[in-house]
Design a protein around this motif. Sequence first.
Motif, PDB file in Angstrom:
ATOM      1  N   THR A 408       0.835  -1.210   0.000  1.00 48.47           N
ATOM      2  CA  THR A 408       0.000   0.000   0.000  1.00 48.47           C
ATOM      3  C   THR A 408       0.867   1.255   0.000  1.00 48.47           C
ATOM      4  N   LYS A 409       2.097   1.121   0.470  1.00 47.17           N
ATOM      5  CA  LYS A 409       3.015   2.256   0.470  1.00 47.17           C
ATOM      6  C   LYS A 409       3.858   2.294  -0.796  1.00 47.17           C
ATOM      7  N   ASP A 410       4.215   1.105  -1.285  1.00 43.53           N
ATOM      8  CA  ASP A 410       4.927   1.010  -2.565  1.00 43.53           C
ATOM      9  C   ASP A 410       4.549  -0.315  -3.207  1.00 43.53           C
ATOM     10  N   PRO A 411       3.692  -0.278  -4.224  1.00 41.47           N
ATOM     11  CA  PRO A 411       3.244  -1.531  -4.846  1.00 41.47           C
ATOM     12  C   PRO A 411       4.378  -2.312  -5.506  1.00 41.47           C
ATOM     13  N   ASN A 412       5.506  -1.668  -5.718  1.00 38.63           N
ATOM     14  CA  ASN A 412       6.639  -2.337  -6.363  1.00 38.63           C
ATOM     15  C   ASN A 412       7.666  -2.880  -5.378  1.00 38.63           C
ATOM     16  N   TYR A 413       7.340  -2.821  -4.079  1.00 33.33           N
ATOM     17  CA  TYR A 413       8.295  -3.286  -3.076  1.00 33.33           C
ATOM     18  C   TYR A 413       7.592  -4.211  -2.078  1.00 33.33           C
ATOM     19  N   GLY A 414       7.020  -5.269  -2.650  1.00 33.72           N
ATOM     20  CA  GLY A 414       6.244  -6.207  -1.856  1.00 33.72           C
ATOM     21  C   GLY A 414       7.077  -7.342  -1.289  1.00 33.72           C
ATOM     22  N   PRO A 415       6.409  -8.414  -0.804  1.00 36.53           N
ATOM     23  CA  PRO A 415       7.105  -9.523  -0.146  1.00 36.53           C
ATOM     24  C   PRO A 415       7.848 -10.428  -1.116  1.00 36.53           C
ATOM     25  N   ASP A 416       8.809 -11.135  -0.569  1.00 33.06           N
ATOM     26  CA  ASP A 416       9.581 -12.132  -1.305  1.00 33.06           C
ATOM     27  C   ASP A 416       8.748 -13.410  -1.386  1.00 33.06           C
ATOM     28  N   PRO A 417       8.438 -13.909  -2.576  1.00 29.98           N
ATOM     29  CA  PRO A 417       7.650 -15.148  -2.683  1.00 29.98           C
ATOM     30  C   PRO A 417       8.267 -16.320  -1.941  1.00 29.98           C
ATOM     31  N   LEU A 418       9.599 -16.335  -1.811  1.00 32.23           N
ATOM     32  CA  LEU A 418      10.267 -17.437  -1.130  1.00 32.23           C
ATOM     33  C   LEU A 418      10.389 -17.214   0.380  1.00 32.23           C
ATOM     34  N   ASN A 419      10.159 -15.994   0.833  1.00 30.44           N
ATOM     35  CA  ASN A 419      10.284 -15.652   2.254  1.00 30.44           C
ATOM     36  C   ASN A 419       9.463 -14.394   2.513  1.00 30.44           C
ATOM     37  N   PRO A 420       8.140 -14.533   2.657  1.00 33.47           N
ATOM     38  CA  PRO A 420       7.240 -13.377   2.648  1.00 33.47           C
ATOM     39  C   PRO A 420       7.485 -12.331   3.734  1.00 33.47           C
ATOM     40  N   LYS A 421       8.230 -12.672   4.785  1.00 30.74           N
ATOM     41  CA  LYS A 421       8.500 -11.649   5.800  1.00 30.74           C
ATOM     42  C   LYS A 421       9.549 -10.640   5.327  1.00 30.74           C
ATOM     43  N   ASN A 422      10.298 -11.008   4.303  1.00 35.43           N
ATOM     44  CA  ASN A 422      11.291 -10.101   3.729  1.00 35.43           C
ATOM     45  C   ASN A 422      10.719  -9.365   2.531  1.00 35.43           C
ATOM     46  N   HIS A 423      11.324  -8.216   2.217  1.00 38.82           N
ATOM     47  CA  HIS A 423      11.020  -7.541   0.957  1.00 38.82           C
ATOM     48  C   HIS A 423      11.607  -8.368  -0.192  1.00 38.82           C
ATOM     49  N   TRP A 424      10.976  -8.295  -1.356  1.00 42.39           N
ATOM     50  CA  TRP A 424      11.318  -9.196  -2.456  1.00 42.39           C
ATOM     51  C   TRP A 424      12.788  -9.127  -2.855  1.00 42.39           C
ATOM     52  N   ALA A 425      13.428  -7.973  -2.666  1.00 38.28           N
ATOM     53  CA  ALA A 425      14.803  -7.789  -3.143  1.00 38.28           C
ATOM     54  C   ALA A 425      15.840  -8.444  -2.241  1.00 38.28           C
ATOM     55  N   ASN A 426      15.470  -8.746  -0.993  1.00 37.59           N
ATOM     56  CA  ASN A 426      16.479  -9.077   0.001  1.00 37.59           C
ATOM     57  C   ASN A 426      16.543 -10.556   0.350  1.00 37.59           C
ATOM     58  N   SER A 427      17.708 -11.124   0.166  1.00 36.70           N
ATOM     59  CA  SER A 427      17.986 -12.486   0.580  1.00 36.70           C
ATOM     60  C   SER A 427      18.067 -12.600   2.094  1.00 36.70           C
ATOM     61  N   VAL A 428      18.631 -11.566   2.753  1.00 33.97           N
ATOM     62  CA  VAL A 428      18.799 -11.546   4.206  1.00 33.97           C
ATOM     63  C   VAL A 428      18.410 -10.175   4.734  1.00 33.97           C
ATOM     64  N   GLU A 429      17.640 -10.152   5.821  1.00 33.98           N
ATOM     65  CA  GLU A 429      17.345  -8.937   6.569  1.00 33.98           C
ATOM     66  C   GLU A 429      17.569  -9.251   8.043  1.00 33.98           C
ATOM     67  N   ASN A 430      18.248  -8.351   8.761  1.00 33.96           N
ATOM     68  CA  ASN A 430      18.597  -8.664  10.144  1.00 33.96           C
ATOM     69  C   ASN A 430      18.637  -7.413  11.009  1.00 33.96           C
ATOM     70  N   GLN A 431      18.080  -7.551  12.212  1.00 36.43           N
ATOM     71  CA  GLN A 431      18.209  -6.524  13.238  1.00 36.43           C
ATOM     72  C   GLN A 431      18.217  -7.198  14.608  1.00 36.43           C
ATOM     73  N   GLU A 432      19.303  -7.006  15.361  1.00 30.07           N
ATOM     74  CA  GLU A 432      19.421  -7.585  16.696  1.00 30.07           C
ATOM     75  C   GLU A 432      19.660  -6.540  17.774  1.00 30.07           C
TER      76      GLU A 432
END
Length: 513
Positions: A408-432
């Motif tokens: 809804t904020k950017d229709p071109n920056y949706g979820p990753d089909p292989l890992n829906p919690k990530n954005h489609w472009a990112n293989s890894v996302e991390n925050q600790e």
Amino acid sequence: MKYIQWKQFRARGAAGRRLALAAVAVVGVSTAFGGGLATAAPSKPADGEAVAVSRIVLGVGAKENQRVLSWYSSTNAGQLVQVVPASKLVKGQFPKNVTSFPATVTANAVNGGFNAHATIDGLKQRQKYAYRVGNAGHWSPTYTFQTQDFKGDFSFLFFGDPQIGSSGDTAKDGAGWADTLNVALTANPKAELLVSGGDQVESANVESQWDAFLGSDKLRQYPWAATIGNHDVGGKAYEQHFWTPNTDRSTPYYNGDQAVRSGGDYWYLYKDVLFIDLNSNAYANGSDAAHIGYVTNVVNTYGAKAKYTVLVYHHSIYSPASHANDGDNQLRRQDFPTAFSKLGVDLVLQGHDHSYSRSYQIKNGKKANPAEQPGATQVTQGPGGVVYVTANSASGSKYYDLTKPDVTKDPNYGPDPLNPKNHWANSVENQEHVRTYVRVQVKDDKLVVENLRSGTCAAPNAAVELGQESWCGPDSGATPAAPVGSIVDKVAIHTYQGGKGNNKVAADTNWLR
């Protein structure tokens, strides 16, 4: 007159600083080291004048055998660098015959006094050097740096957003930053470059924040390749602290916006890598096109001399956290990726989002290989494939939590089909909510990228210490913090061997259409 600290100089007050601005000596020089002496005959400060030299930082040069030094001085009289092989020091003292490099000196109208820079040229490989800056009788302490082989494999370290002062406690932020530098360089003593992701400080013209940023002597021993962030603009302090090689501050990159002009686009060659650094603060009204034109010109002119092209800029276009859907990043996601693929860029290093991410291979703004798996530790780069890395906070001054993909904020920056919690472009996302840094190993046939922990949940970690984060550790705090030096993410990027160089485009670019 003995060397005095900068704080003593500042204590002289505004009146004294105004007197120091009465005259400016500008001496421009880059003289070959080792090919005979380049000895200046500096003018001396007036009798009784107390001289301060401070805020010294070692910078990257245009090539392996250069370094740039930048510093502040209370006088413009004959500022220079003296350099000698460290083995030539006699009981810690410089010999009489020493190579000198006169500085370019300009008035520092904001803070009083002067800022100076000098390029050390003609360095030899595998040599330890000692240096000092200042003027006869008014020298800084002696510092050293080490050159490595000028050919072959090497590693460099990439640091995201120290942003000293952003927690509200400059001392705590500075302590976290200094600890990350110490951890990273203890583990990697032969790292050859320290590459910035931008936002060195919270407020560009607050010198107490710069003092904390520059507090570690590691920044006088290893070359800092500066990048300008959005918190570094609004004045001239950034370029007063960092002189960068081959820098272009032309108007088309900034559209007349003076607020973002401290620090331009620049490039340098280091062994097999062409580094290109952009001031991404300017992006609208044609600035992105101007930056792309700059990258195009540099790649076309110098790309054949390198195996790899690495771009560095502040604003992460594939942000996974608070800046994921900022309007400026949405525009850059449209403007940059296809151009970078066509130009054969291998790796893009970014900051701004205070979280870590590593993209899939992105070609022309899309995932190059739909079958590439999340978190893959080995990837093979196809033509036009580019990996984008965003660095987490290196100081612990501020963290941003990961966000869910929101079409809804950017229709071109949706979820990753292989890992829906990530954005489609990112293989890894991390925050600790722990400090990290990125190590890049440059090898003959691959780039190895690692995100490494430089801290834990314990101090120094300002945002956690001050209660600005309610949890700390992997899995949103559900898992205890891993030890310092442990790996968050690691990938070997086996680079494309076709075309011109590794990922360089062949003359026939039909594959891009």
